[in-house]
Scaffold this motif. Structure first.
Motif, PDB file in Angstrom:
ATOM      1  N   GLY A  27       0.803  -1.208   0.000  1.00  0.00           N
ATOM      2  CA  GLY A  27       0.000   0.000   0.000  1.00  0.00           C
ATOM      3  C   GLY A  27       0.841   1.266   0.000  1.00  0.00           C
ATOM      4  O   GLY A  27       1.887   1.335   0.642  1.00  0.00           O
ATOM      5  N   ILE A  28       0.347   2.239  -0.722  1.00  0.00           N
ATOM      6  CA  ILE A  28       0.985   3.558  -0.734  1.00  0.00           C
ATOM      7  C   ILE A  28      -0.015   4.675  -0.471  1.00  0.00           C
ATOM      8  O   ILE A  28       0.350   5.844  -0.481  1.00  0.00           O
ATOM      9  CB  ILE A  28       1.728   3.815  -2.073  1.00  0.00           C
ATOM     10  CG1 ILE A  28       0.780   3.711  -3.266  1.00  0.00           C
ATOM     11  CG2 ILE A  28       2.901   2.854  -2.222  1.00  0.00           C
ATOM     12  CD1 ILE A  28       1.398   4.129  -4.593  1.00  0.00           C
ATOM     13  N   THR A  29      -1.272   4.296  -0.208  1.00  0.00           N
ATOM     14  CA  THR A  29      -2.303   5.290   0.054  1.00  0.00           C
ATOM     15  C   THR A  29      -2.966   5.010   1.402  1.00  0.00           C
ATOM     16  O   THR A  29      -2.941   3.883   1.886  1.00  0.00           O
ATOM     17  CB  THR A  29      -3.402   5.252  -1.042  1.00  0.00           C
ATOM     18  OG1 THR A  29      -4.087   3.999  -0.950  1.00  0.00           O
ATOM     19  CG2 THR A  29      -2.826   5.451  -2.437  1.00  0.00           C
ATOM     20  N   PRO A  39       5.507  -0.049   3.458  1.00  0.00           N
ATOM     21  CA  PRO A  39       6.948  -0.289   3.344  1.00  0.00           C
ATOM     22  C   PRO A  39       7.626  -0.683   4.658  1.00  0.00           C
ATOM     23  O   PRO A  39       8.516  -1.543   4.663  1.00  0.00           O
ATOM     24  CB  PRO A  39       7.487   1.036   2.802  1.00  0.00           C
ATOM     25  CG  PRO A  39       6.350   1.578   1.989  1.00  0.00           C
ATOM     26  CD  PRO A  39       5.117   1.212   2.785  1.00  0.00           C
ATOM     27  N   ALA A  40       7.209  -0.107   5.771  1.00  0.00           N
ATOM     28  CA  ALA A  40       7.820  -0.472   7.063  1.00  0.00           C
ATOM     29  C   ALA A  40       7.522  -1.929   7.407  1.00  0.00           C
ATOM     30  O   ALA A  40       8.383  -2.653   7.904  1.00  0.00           O
ATOM     31  CB  ALA A  40       7.316   0.453   8.172  1.00  0.00           C
ATOM     32  N   ILE A  71       7.915 -16.398  13.894  1.00  0.00           N
ATOM     33  CA  ILE A  71       8.542 -15.220  14.486  1.00  0.00           C
ATOM     34  C   ILE A  71       7.530 -14.084  14.547  1.00  0.00           C
ATOM     35  O   ILE A  71       6.758 -13.882  13.613  1.00  0.00           O
ATOM     36  CB  ILE A  71       9.810 -14.810  13.706  1.00  0.00           C
ATOM     37  CG1 ILE A  71      10.534 -13.661  14.407  1.00  0.00           C
ATOM     38  CG2 ILE A  71       9.501 -14.497  12.257  1.00  0.00           C
ATOM     39  CD1 ILE A  71      11.922 -13.392  13.870  1.00  0.00           C
ATOM     40  N   SER A  72       7.531 -13.385  15.662  1.00  0.00           N
ATOM     41  CA  SER A  72       6.741 -12.164  15.833  1.00  0.00           C
ATOM     42  C   SER A  72       7.723 -11.020  15.990  1.00  0.00           C
ATOM     43  O   SER A  72       8.682 -11.114  16.764  1.00  0.00           O
ATOM     44  CB  SER A  72       5.858 -12.243  17.077  1.00  0.00           C
ATOM     45  OG  SER A  72       4.973 -13.328  16.977  1.00  0.00           O
ATOM     46  N   VAL A  73       7.484  -9.949  15.252  1.00  0.00           N
ATOM     47  CA  VAL A  73       8.394  -8.805  15.272  1.00  0.00           C
ATOM     48  C   VAL A  73       7.592  -7.543  15.545  1.00  0.00           C
ATOM     49  O   VAL A  73       6.530  -7.322  14.966  1.00  0.00           O
ATOM     50  CB  VAL A  73       9.147  -8.658  13.926  1.00  0.00           C
ATOM     51  CG1 VAL A  73      10.078  -7.455  13.957  1.00  0.00           C
ATOM     52  CG2 VAL A  73       9.913  -9.927  13.596  1.00  0.00           C
ATOM     53  N   LYS A  74       8.118  -6.731  16.435  1.00  0.00           N
ATOM     54  CA  LYS A  74       7.503  -5.442  16.747  1.00  0.00           C
ATOM     55  C   LYS A  74       8.598  -4.389  16.679  1.00  0.00           C
ATOM     56  O   LYS A  74       9.706  -4.612  17.167  1.00  0.00           O
ATOM     57  CB  LYS A  74       6.881  -5.468  18.148  1.00  0.00           C
ATOM     58  CG  LYS A  74       6.155  -4.202  18.516  1.00  0.00           C
ATOM     59  CD  LYS A  74       5.512  -4.321  19.886  1.00  0.00           C
ATOM     60  CE  LYS A  74       4.790  -3.036  20.223  1.00  0.00           C
ATOM     61  NZ  LYS A  74       4.170  -3.108  21.555  1.00  0.00           N
ATOM     62  N   ALA A  75       8.291  -3.266  16.065  1.00  0.00           N
ATOM     63  CA  ALA A  75       9.281  -2.202  15.930  1.00  0.00           C
ATOM     64  C   ALA A  75       8.730  -0.881  16.435  1.00  0.00           C
ATOM     65  O   ALA A  75       7.523  -0.628  16.373  1.00  0.00           O
ATOM     66  CB  ALA A  75       9.701  -2.053  14.473  1.00  0.00           C
ATOM     67  N   THR A  76       9.629  -0.064  16.927  1.00  0.00           N
ATOM     68  CA  THR A  76       9.294   1.293  17.350  1.00  0.00           C
ATOM     69  C   THR A  76       9.868   2.257  16.321  1.00  0.00           C
ATOM     70  O   THR A  76      11.045   2.176  15.981  1.00  0.00           O
ATOM     71  CB  THR A  76       9.898   1.600  18.733  1.00  0.00           C
ATOM     72  OG1 THR A  76       9.427   0.623  19.660  1.00  0.00           O
ATOM     73  CG2 THR A  76       9.516   2.992  19.198  1.00  0.00           C
TER      74      THR A  76
END
Length: 134
Positions: A27-29, A39-40, A71-76
């Motif tokens: 998605g870009i909108t 993108p993130a 795997i579970s990934v969380k980012a700040t």
């Protein structure tokens, strides 16, 4: 080694990444925020893929069998400048094999993962690996 991708977007719609014989829509909108990865999230997906690929790779090199891995990934994310600040992950390896050495697997993932090593140059990574015996 070299890698190659192409990507395409159309104004006010979606975008697509072409990698080998695969296509990944993103998605870009604002309208696609809840339905397509942004993108993130693709970046975190690449990080996750790197770790899972290395579980498979090291299962051969370290001589252990596993049923599955997740795997579970969380980012700040920081705002100024916009960037990932910290990534936390939990890797669960489902295995009954006593040859699975969690500490050595983690060390190898952190030492030899291409995406892992690229990311750790720019942000903190904290992770745990759990063996799930079923």
């Amino acid at each position: 080694m070299e890698y190659f991708t192409t990507a395409y977007s159309a104004s006010k719609t979606n975008a697509t990444i072409a990698i080998k014989q695969s296509k990944i829509d993103f998605g870009i909108t604002p309208e696609t925020d809840n339905s397509l990865p942004n993108p993130a999230e693709l970046f975190l997906g690449s990080f996750s893929s790197c770790i899972l690929k290395n579980v498979e790779r090291f299962s051969i090199l370290m001589h252990f069998d596993y049923i599955s891995a997740e795997i579970s990934v969380k980012a700040t994310r920081l705002e100024k400048p916009a960037r990932m600040d910290e990534i936390n992950y939990v890797l669960k390896v489902h295995s009954k094999d006593n040859n699975l050495n969690i500490e050595l697997l983690k060390k190898n993932i952190e030492k030899f993962g291409t995406i892992y090593n690229t990311v750790k140059l720019s942000c903190a990574i904290n992770g745990t690996i759990e063996k799930i015996s079923e």
